[in-house]
Design a protein around this motif. Structure first.
Motif, PDB file in Angstrom:
ATOM      1  N   LYS A   1      74.139  70.365  54.148  1.00  0.00           N
ATOM      2  CA  LYS A   1      74.529  70.654  52.837  1.00  0.00           C
ATOM      3  C   LYS A   1      75.417  70.785  51.903  1.00  0.00           C
ATOM      4  O   LYS A   1      76.731  71.493  51.745  1.00  0.00           O
ATOM      5  N   ASP A   2      74.359  71.261  51.447  1.00  0.00           N
ATOM      6  CA  ASP A   2      74.233  72.063  49.768  1.00  0.00           C
ATOM      7  C   ASP A   2      75.040  73.163  50.439  1.00  0.00           C
ATOM      8  O   ASP A   2      76.397  73.818  50.212  1.00  0.00           O
ATOM      9  N   HIS A   3      74.675  74.653  51.199  1.00  0.00           N
ATOM     10  CA  HIS A   3      76.143  75.398  51.489  1.00  0.00           C
ATOM     11  C   HIS A   3      76.860  75.554  52.296  1.00  0.00           C
ATOM     12  O   HIS A   3      77.600  76.262  51.448  1.00  0.00           O
ATOM     13  N   LEU A   4      77.512  74.489  53.085  1.00  0.00           N
ATOM     14  CA  LEU A   4      78.632  74.677  53.630  1.00  0.00           C
ATOM     15  C   LEU A   4      79.502  74.215  52.714  1.00  0.00           C
ATOM     16  O   LEU A   4      81.133  74.070  52.389  1.00  0.00           O
ATOM     17  N   GLY A   5      78.565  72.357  51.700  1.00  0.00           N
ATOM     18  CA  GLY A   5      80.141  72.463  50.501  1.00  0.00           C
ATOM     19  C   GLY A   5      80.161  73.117  49.594  1.00  0.00           C
ATOM     20  O   GLY A   5      80.778  73.531  49.506  1.00  0.00           O
ATOM     21  N   TRP A   6      79.902  74.012  49.386  1.00  0.00           N
ATOM     22  CA  TRP A   6      80.079  74.660  47.880  1.00  0.00           C
ATOM     23  C   TRP A   6      80.521  76.266  48.740  1.00  0.00           C
ATOM     24  O   TRP A   6      80.812  77.342  47.813  1.00  0.00           O
TER      25      TRP A   6
ATOM     26  N   VAL B   1      80.073  78.721  61.365  1.00  0.00           N
ATOM     27  CA  VAL B   1      79.419  79.811  62.369  1.00  0.00           C
ATOM     28  C   VAL B   1      78.652  80.289  60.988  1.00  0.00           C
ATOM     29  O   VAL B   1      77.575  81.185  61.270  1.00  0.00           O
ATOM     30  N   SER B   2      80.017  81.695  60.627  1.00  0.00           N
ATOM     31  CA  SER B   2      78.968  82.584  59.819  1.00  0.00           C
ATOM     32  C   SER B   2      77.763  82.155  59.029  1.00  0.00           C
ATOM     33  O   SER B   2      76.619  82.726  58.334  1.00  0.00           O
ATOM     34  N   SER B   3      78.601  81.014  58.084  1.00  0.00           N
ATOM     35  CA  SER B   3      77.891  80.062  56.915  1.00  0.00           C
ATOM     36  C   SER B   3      76.104  79.299  57.056  1.00  0.00           C
ATOM     37  O   SER B   3      76.126  79.702  56.635  1.00  0.00           O
ATOM     38  N   ILE B   4      76.476  79.199  58.406  1.00  0.00           N
ATOM     39  CA  ILE B   4      75.282  78.993  59.442  1.00  0.00           C
ATOM     40  C   ILE B   4      74.365  79.626  59.030  1.00  0.00           C
ATOM     41  O   ILE B   4      73.316  79.613  58.826  1.00  0.00           O
ATOM     42  N   GLU B   5      74.734  80.212  60.052  1.00  0.00           N
ATOM     43  CA  GLU B   5      73.828  81.544  59.874  1.00  0.00           C
ATOM     44  C   GLU B   5      72.977  82.526  58.818  1.00  0.00           C
ATOM     45  O   GLU B   5      71.524  82.519  58.643  1.00  0.00           O
TER      46      GLU B   5
ATOM     47  N   TYR C   1      83.105  81.062  51.152  1.00  0.00           N
ATOM     48  CA  TYR C   1      82.467  82.140  50.044  1.00  0.00           C
ATOM     49  C   TYR C   1      82.519  80.630  48.474  1.00  0.00           C
ATOM     50  O   TYR C   1      83.454  80.114  48.296  1.00  0.00           O
ATOM     51  N   LYS C   2      81.231  81.129  48.341  1.00  0.00           N
ATOM     52  CA  LYS C   2      81.196  80.236  46.848  1.00  0.00           C
ATOM     53  C   LYS C   2      82.553  80.414  46.411  1.00  0.00           C
ATOM     54  O   LYS C   2      82.634  81.304  45.779  1.00  0.00           O
ATOM     55  N   GLY C   3      82.942  79.126  45.446  1.00  0.00           N
ATOM     56  CA  GLY C   3      84.080  79.030  44.506  1.00  0.00           C
ATOM     57  C   GLY C   3      83.466  79.383  43.072  1.00  0.00           C
ATOM     58  O   GLY C   3      82.469  79.364  42.834  1.00  0.00           O
TER      59      GLY C   3
ATOM     60  N   LYS D   1      81.311  68.657  60.417  1.00  0.00           N
ATOM     61  CA  LYS D   1      82.620  69.086  60.081  1.00  0.00           C
ATOM     62  C   LYS D   1      82.774  69.370  59.692  1.00  0.00           C
ATOM     63  O   LYS D   1      82.999  69.955  58.426  1.00  0.00           O
ATOM     64  N   VAL D   2      83.547  70.980  59.761  1.00  0.00           N
ATOM     65  CA  VAL D   2      84.344  72.041  59.463  1.00  0.00           C
ATOM     66  C   VAL D   2      85.560  71.897  59.258  1.00  0.00           C
ATOM     67  O   VAL D   2      85.879  71.960  60.166  1.00  0.00           O
ATOM     68  N   VAL D   3      86.595  73.065  58.595  1.00  0.00           N
ATOM     69  CA  VAL D   3      88.140  73.303  57.862  1.00  0.00           C
ATOM     70  C   VAL D   3      88.351  74.845  58.747  1.00  0.00           C
ATOM     71  O   VAL D   3      88.963  74.787  59.683  1.00  0.00           O
ATOM     72  N   ASP D   4      86.801  75.701  58.955  1.00  0.00           N
ATOM     73  CA  ASP D   4      87.228  76.849  60.047  1.00  0.00           C
ATOM     74  C   ASP D   4      85.628  77.279  60.831  1.00  0.00           C
ATOM     75  O   ASP D   4      84.677  76.823  59.703  1.00  0.00           O
ATOM     76  N   ILE D   5      86.114  76.733  62.088  1.00  0.00           N
ATOM     77  CA  ILE D   5      85.251  77.547  62.609  1.00  0.00           C
ATOM     78  C   ILE D   5      84.798  78.873  62.256  1.00  0.00           C
ATOM     79  O   ILE D   5      82.881  78.826  62.669  1.00  0.00           O
TER      80      ILE D   5
END
Length: 207
Positions: free
Chosen positions: A130-135, A164-168, A61-63, A156-160
């Motif tokens: 990059k932008d979406h996964l980072g934020w 996947v949900s964020s990428i979709e 989630y965006k923080g 590279k991610v900390v929660d699979i």
């Protein structure tokens, strides 16, 4: 779209792990809350604007963002030291690169090495991911390969599941060929990727 700069080099900064991109240093911490949801907290120094930026929230989630005016790089070093002490005293910890999971986003190419549209897609998907996964505190893009009529973009991610949900969501929101994409994951210690998303039926997933 908000620009977010990520590090491509994994380094050590004093006694804690950090990530570097040029002169930018980003410090990242995580912890599980009482509901077993992973939280993140990170900081970096915007030298042009002379502010330390603190970004924190729930992974996926965006923080929230806080900006602290800091005049010099040396003053930021002191801020970072205190930031790390505060994180660790509140139960946060760092996840080194060896303990990140892998996600690959795969697209079919129009030709063996891709056409202009494929090259455009390669650049745009990496930029927006990059932008979406980072934020969203999930992770970062870690390169790509092209060949055999396939484009693979690695993250590279900390929660699979959150990744996947964020990428979709990212591919759908920015109209980046979600219907053509295949998303597969590989946990720490695993050898093979497991297909998690494909709009079309796929019998076997291969890089």
């Amino acid at each position: 779209m908000t620009k977010r700069f990520f590090c491509g080099i994994f380094t050590f900064y004093s006694s804690f792990v950090c990530y570097s991109f040029g002169e930018l240093t980003m410090i990242k911490y995580y912890k599980a809350d009482d509901k077993e949801q992973l939280l993140y907290k990170e900081t970096w120094f915007d030298e042009k604007r002379k502010v330390a930026i603190v970004h924190y929230g729930k992974v996926g989630y965006k923080g929230k963002v806080e900006e602290i005016p800091i005049e010099t790089k040396n003053a930021n070093d002191d801020f970072v030291h205190n930031f790390c002490k505060d994180c660790e005293s509140n139960g946060y910890y760092q996840i080194d690169e060896d303990n990140h999971h892998w996600v690959v986003v795969q697209f079919p190419l129009k030709s063996e090495l891709g056409n202009k549209r494929d090259l455009w897609l390669k650049d745009k998907v990496q930029e927006y991911l990059k932008d979406h996964l980072g934020w969203n505190g999930v992770g970062d893009v870690d390169g790509f390969d092209m060949g055999q009529k396939k484009l693979n973009i690695f993250c590279k991610v900390v929660d699979i599941e959150k990744a996947v949900s964020s990428i979709e969501t990212c591919l759908k929101d920015y109209r980046l060929d979600l219907n053509q994409a295949r998303i597969a994951t590989k946990k720490v210690g695993e050898i093979n990727y497991t297909l998690k998303f494909s709009h079309k039926k796929v019998d076997n997933f291969e890089l």
